[in-house]
Write a protein that holds these residues in place. Structure first.
Motif, mmCIF file in Angstrom:
data_model
loop_
_atom_site.group_PDB
_atom_site.id
_atom_site.type_symbol
_atom_site.label_atom_id
_atom_site.label_comp_id
_atom_site.label_asym_id
_atom_site.label_seq_id
_atom_site.Cartn_x
_atom_site.Cartn_y
_atom_site.Cartn_z
ATOM 1 N N THR A 171 46.186 31.701 32.251
ATOM 2 C CA THR A 171 45.091 32.255 31.471
ATOM 3 C C THR A 171 43.836 31.391 31.622
ATOM 4 O O THR A 171 43.903 30.244 32.074
ATOM 5 N N VAL A 172 42.700 31.960 31.187
ATOM 6 C CA VAL A 172 41.459 31.192 31.235
ATOM 7 C C VAL A 172 41.537 30.014 30.269
ATOM 8 O O VAL A 172 40.939 28.958 30.525
ATOM 9 N N GLU A 173 42.252 30.188 29.170
ATOM 10 C CA GLU A 173 42.399 29.085 28.231
ATOM 11 C C GLU A 173 43.113 27.904 28.879
ATOM 12 O O GLU A 173 42.733 26.740 28.688
ATOM 13 N N GLU A 174 44.145 28.216 29.647
ATOM 14 C CA GLU A 174 44.864 27.149 30.352
ATOM 15 C C GLU A 174 43.965 26.476 31.387
ATOM 16 O O GLU A 174 43.992 25.250 31.559
ATOM 17 N N ALA A 175 43.161 27.264 32.089
ATOM 18 C CA ALA A 175 42.266 26.710 33.095
ATOM 19 C C ALA A 175 41.221 25.805 32.449
ATOM 20 O O ALA A 175 40.925 24.705 32.948
ATOM 21 N N LEU A 176 40.687 26.248 31.299
ATOM 22 C CA LEU A 176 39.673 25.462 30.601
ATOM 23 C C LEU A 176 40.273 24.160 30.074
ATOM 24 O O LEU A 176 39.671 23.088 30.164
ATOM 25 N N ARG A 177 41.472 24.257 29.545
ATOM 26 C CA ARG A 177 42.152 23.074 29.020
ATOM 27 C C ARG A 177 42.433 22.065 30.144
ATOM 28 O O ARG A 177 42.334 20.847 29.943
ATOM 29 N N GLN A 178 42.760 22.588 31.316
ATOM 30 C CA GLN A 178 43.034 21.696 32.453
ATOM 31 C C GLN A 178 41.766 20.931 32.863
ATOM 32 O O GLN A 178 41.833 19.740 33.186
ATOM 33 N N GLY A 203 40.398 38.216 37.040
ATOM 34 C CA GLY A 203 40.619 38.818 35.736
ATOM 35 C C GLY A 203 39.528 38.392 34.770
ATOM 36 O O GLY A 203 38.349 38.662 34.982
ATOM 37 N N GLU A 204 39.912 37.654 33.741
ATOM 38 C CA GLU A 204 38.930 37.165 32.767
ATOM 39 C C GLU A 204 38.334 35.858 33.244
ATOM 40 O O GLU A 204 38.878 35.167 34.101
ATOM 41 N N TYR A 257 28.477 22.890 38.772
ATOM 42 C CA TYR A 257 29.530 23.799 38.311
ATOM 43 C C TYR A 257 30.893 23.208 38.666
ATOM 44 O O TYR A 257 31.107 22.759 39.801
ATOM 45 N N VAL A 258 31.806 23.238 37.712
ATOM 46 C CA VAL A 258 33.185 22.824 37.955
ATOM 47 C C VAL A 258 34.076 24.040 37.721
ATOM 48 O O VAL A 258 34.152 24.563 36.606
ATOM 49 N N PHE A 259 34.730 24.503 38.801
ATOM 50 C CA PHE A 259 35.548 25.718 38.745
ATOM 51 C C PHE A 259 37.027 25.370 38.699
ATOM 52 O O PHE A 259 37.487 24.462 39.400
ATOM 53 N N GLU A 260 37.757 26.135 37.900
ATOM 54 C CA GLU A 260 39.214 26.074 37.921
ATOM 55 C C GLU A 260 39.736 27.505 37.888
ATOM 56 O O GLU A 260 39.421 28.272 36.984
ATOM 57 N N PHE A 261 40.526 27.872 38.920
ATOM 58 C CA PHE A 261 41.097 29.215 39.015
ATOM 59 C C PHE A 261 42.590 29.149 38.703
ATOM 60 O O PHE A 261 43.303 28.284 39.227
ATOM 61 N N LYS A 262 43.060 30.053 37.846
ATOM 62 C CA LYS A 262 44.483 30.138 37.526
ATOM 63 C C LYS A 262 45.024 31.433 38.109
ATOM 64 O O LYS A 262 44.727 32.525 37.638
ATOM 65 N N LEU A 263 45.823 31.286 39.158
ATOM 66 C CA LEU A 263 46.378 32.478 39.797
ATOM 67 C C LEU A 263 47.568 33.024 39.015
ATOM 68 O O LEU A 263 47.980 34.158 39.223
ATOM 69 N N ASP A 264 48.145 32.216 38.159
ATOM 70 C CA ASP A 264 49.289 32.704 37.372
ATOM 71 C C ASP A 264 49.190 32.182 35.935
ATOM 72 O O ASP A 264 50.200 31.814 35.334
ATOM 73 N N VAL A 280 33.672 26.419 34.481
ATOM 74 C CA VAL A 280 33.964 27.828 34.754
ATOM 75 C C VAL A 280 35.473 27.980 34.924
ATOM 76 O O VAL A 280 36.053 27.484 35.904
ATOM 77 N N ALA A 281 36.117 28.645 33.976
ATOM 78 C CA ALA A 281 37.559 28.883 34.017
ATOM 79 C C ALA A 281 37.786 30.355 34.340
ATOM 80 O O ALA A 281 37.214 31.236 33.689
ATOM 81 N N VAL A 282 38.612 30.611 35.335
ATOM 82 C CA VAL A 282 38.812 31.987 35.805
ATOM 83 C C VAL A 282 40.301 32.241 35.991
ATOM 84 O O VAL A 282 41.024 31.409 36.556
ATOM 85 N N SER A 283 40.752 33.405 35.499
ATOM 86 C CA SER A 283 42.132 33.818 35.767
ATOM 87 C C SER A 283 42.129 34.801 36.926
ATOM 88 O O SER A 283 41.143 35.503 37.170
ATOM 89 N N PHE A 284 43.240 34.820 37.646
ATOM 90 C CA PHE A 284 43.378 35.760 38.761
ATOM 91 C C PHE A 284 44.522 36.702 38.438
ATOM 92 O O PHE A 284 45.660 36.286 38.227
ATOM 93 N N ASP A 285 44.214 37.991 38.354
ATOM 94 C CA ASP A 285 45.173 39.010 37.946
ATOM 95 C C ASP A 285 46.050 39.403 39.134
ATOM 96 O O ASP A 285 45.581 39.992 40.103
#
Length: 528
Positions: A479-486, A518-519, A470-477, A506-511
């Motif tokens: 979107t999941v799209e940005e995390a996936l693109r990164q 978040g999503e 699993y490769v995780f990327e969390f975006k605290l500020d 696994v792309a995750v946003s933090f609300d």
């Protein structure tokens, strides 16, 4: 299959060298180094973590200076020493008391002085000054015996460590101990050898400034192996125990040593490249005794005041496993509540991982799995709403879900985990959440390989199970799209494409508003 443990006496908690030798306990021979230190004769200070064999070491010196040659039969020092001179030994241990008042310390010192005064006929007993009495005992012991004296002080700093946050009591202890210890400078003509041990240095004690002849051997390559056990010492001295453990664990002797190395090895006490990594002796002996891989050293003491220091100084816990500090921070700095890292290192929760002689920089990290996961499990309740037992339950469920590929269940549980964080924790800055991510993903490493990024160019976290990476990327500020693109743009999957296991992004946003996950978006790569 015979899974009985061999009937050999392992020296767990044995601090008396005489008892160890007379009663047939297994002993790993350190006497060549004992002889080397004794012959050089320099007054020395040695810092080592608790339960690393400091007390047994001083007891070994005591037996040597008392000329008890019969205890050293068959050991290296028997061949090295020719004279076996009998000397008076003043051995003081501050290890046993709680030290909840300065009177407790004063009574201990008075009692020990009384024993020595009776033994050597000192006439200063009526003097109210402990330092005057100590000086008198040293001088009198030398005069009566016709030999210079060996002074051994074990856990010199225990009263201060037991009351680290009580400023008033600290000052009282320092005043009393400084006066007592610094007698050793003026007593030099009567002294043959001085060895003082402890966990750390205390600047205000005065002992390291006044006793400018005191040599700190804590970071010296020559004495790197003085306390603790090396890999070669374990395999040479505990072959029976290794085989018995292998049978119990249904493993090979080599497999047992590989697991022992991951669990208990890794301590490094010098910056020199020729160092030998050291095993924690307390954990090794207990593991052999019980034939299981437990957290023996960590369970024998809790680092509460160290964690409190880290929180009070707002230390970023994510730096614990790759921390750069100046050499002077460890070798010169003293115990200081505003700079907790030297004490965290000297207490045994961090060790030297690398040294840069050009810039005089140490890189510190956890020495082994016992310390890493023990520390993080213990720390979790300070940063999350869970108790230590509850965090273990959550981590176990996380691992089960990742192993079965149920990433949605994993993220749903992680969301519930964050939802339970009290408001007063939620009000903290963004870094608090990053620290929680770090703790959770690091603790996954107890059961499956997990890596938490500390530099740019890597995913936030990578978890490897038997079948999936699993490769995780969390975006605290973001979107999941940005995390996936990164993940795609920075090639986070590239190092694992030839692995053969299934890759999952696994792309995750933090609300920020809900202070929770978040999503999320999960993409599974096709195995080629």
């Amino acid at each position: 299959m015979n899974t009985k443990a061999p009937l050999r006496k392992l020296p767990i908690g044995i601090q008396s060298f005489e008892k160890l030798r007379q009663e047939g306990y297994v002993y790993v021979d350190k006497t060549a180094l004992v002889y080397q230190l004794a012959v050089l004769g320099n007054p020395c200070f040695l810092s080592r973590p608790r339960r690393f064999g400091k007390s047994l070491l001083l007891s070994t010196f005591e037996a040597y200076f008392q000329g008890k040659r019969e205890l050293f039969h068959g050991l290296a020092i028997e061949e090295l020493e020719e004279e076996w001179t009998v000397r008076p030994v003043l051995h003081l241990s501050l290890n046993a008391e709680k030290y909840d008042s300065v009177d407790v310390l004063r009574n201990l010192l008075e009692t020990q002085l009384g024993v020595w005064e009776e033994l050597y006929g000192s006439k200063a007993r009526a003097n109210p000054s402990l330092s005057v009495r100590f000086m008198s005992v040293i001088r009198r012991a030398c005069e009566v015996s016709g030999q210079r004296v060996a002074v051994l002080i074990d856990e010199y700093d225990k009263p201060l460590l037991r009351n680290f946050h009580d400023t008033k009591l600290q000052d009282e202890f320092r005043e009393l101990l400084t006066a007592f210890y610094t007698v050793l400078k003026d007593a030099d003509p009567y002294l043959q050898f001085v060895l003082i041990t402890g966990v750390t240095k205390f600047a205000q004690m005065g002992i390291f400034g006044t006793l400018n002849q005191l040599q700190d051997i804590s970071y010296t390559l020559d004495y790197n192996t003085l306390c603790g056990l090396t890999h070669d010492e374990i395999t040479a001295s505990f072959g029976l125990e290794i085989n018995a453990m292998a049978e119990k664990q249904k493993d090979t002797p080599a497999g047992v040593m590989e697991r022992m190395t991951r669990k208990y090895d890794g301590y490094r006490f010098t910056g020199d490249e020729e160092f030998t990594p050291m095993f924690n002796p307390f954990s090794v002996l207990n593991a052999f005794q019980q034939r299981t891989f437990g957290n023996f050293w960590f369970s024998s003491g809790t680092p509460t005041f160290l964690v409190d220091m880290l929180r009070q100084t707002d230390f970023d816990l994510r730096e614990m496993d790759n921390l750069e500090v100046l050499e002077s921070s460890l070798t010169d700095d003293r115990a200081n509540i505003d700079n907790p890292i030297p004490m965290v290192y000297q207490s045994g929760y961090l060790t030297i991982k690398a040294y840069d002689p050009e810039f005089q920089l140490y890189t510190l990290g956890f020495p082994n799995e016992e310390v890493k996961y023990g520390f993080l499990n213990f720390t979790a309740p300070f940063y999350t709403p869970l108790s230590e037992n509850e965090s273990g339950f959550f981590i176990g469920k996380f691992v089960q879900e990742l192993r079965t590929g149920d990433i949605d269940a994993f993220l749903t549980r992680l969301r519930a985990f964050f939802a339970g964080i009290p408001y007063q924790l939620n009000a903290k800055e963004e870094r608090h959440y990053q620290t929680i991510f770090y703790i959770v993903f690091s603790l996954l490493g107890q059961y499956t390989r997990a890596e938490v990024a500390s530099v740019r160019g890597r995913a936030d976290a990578v978890v490897k199970t038997a079948d999936i990476i699993y490769v995780f990327e969390f975006k605290l500020d973001g979107t999941v799209e940005e995390a996936l693109r990164q993940i795609d743009d920075r090639g986070y999957l590239i190092p694992y494409t030839a692995d053969g296991r299934r890759l999952v992004k696994v792309a995750v946003s933090f609300d920020q508003e809900t202070r929770n996950l978040g999503e999320w978006c999960v993409e599974r790569e096709e195995i080629k």
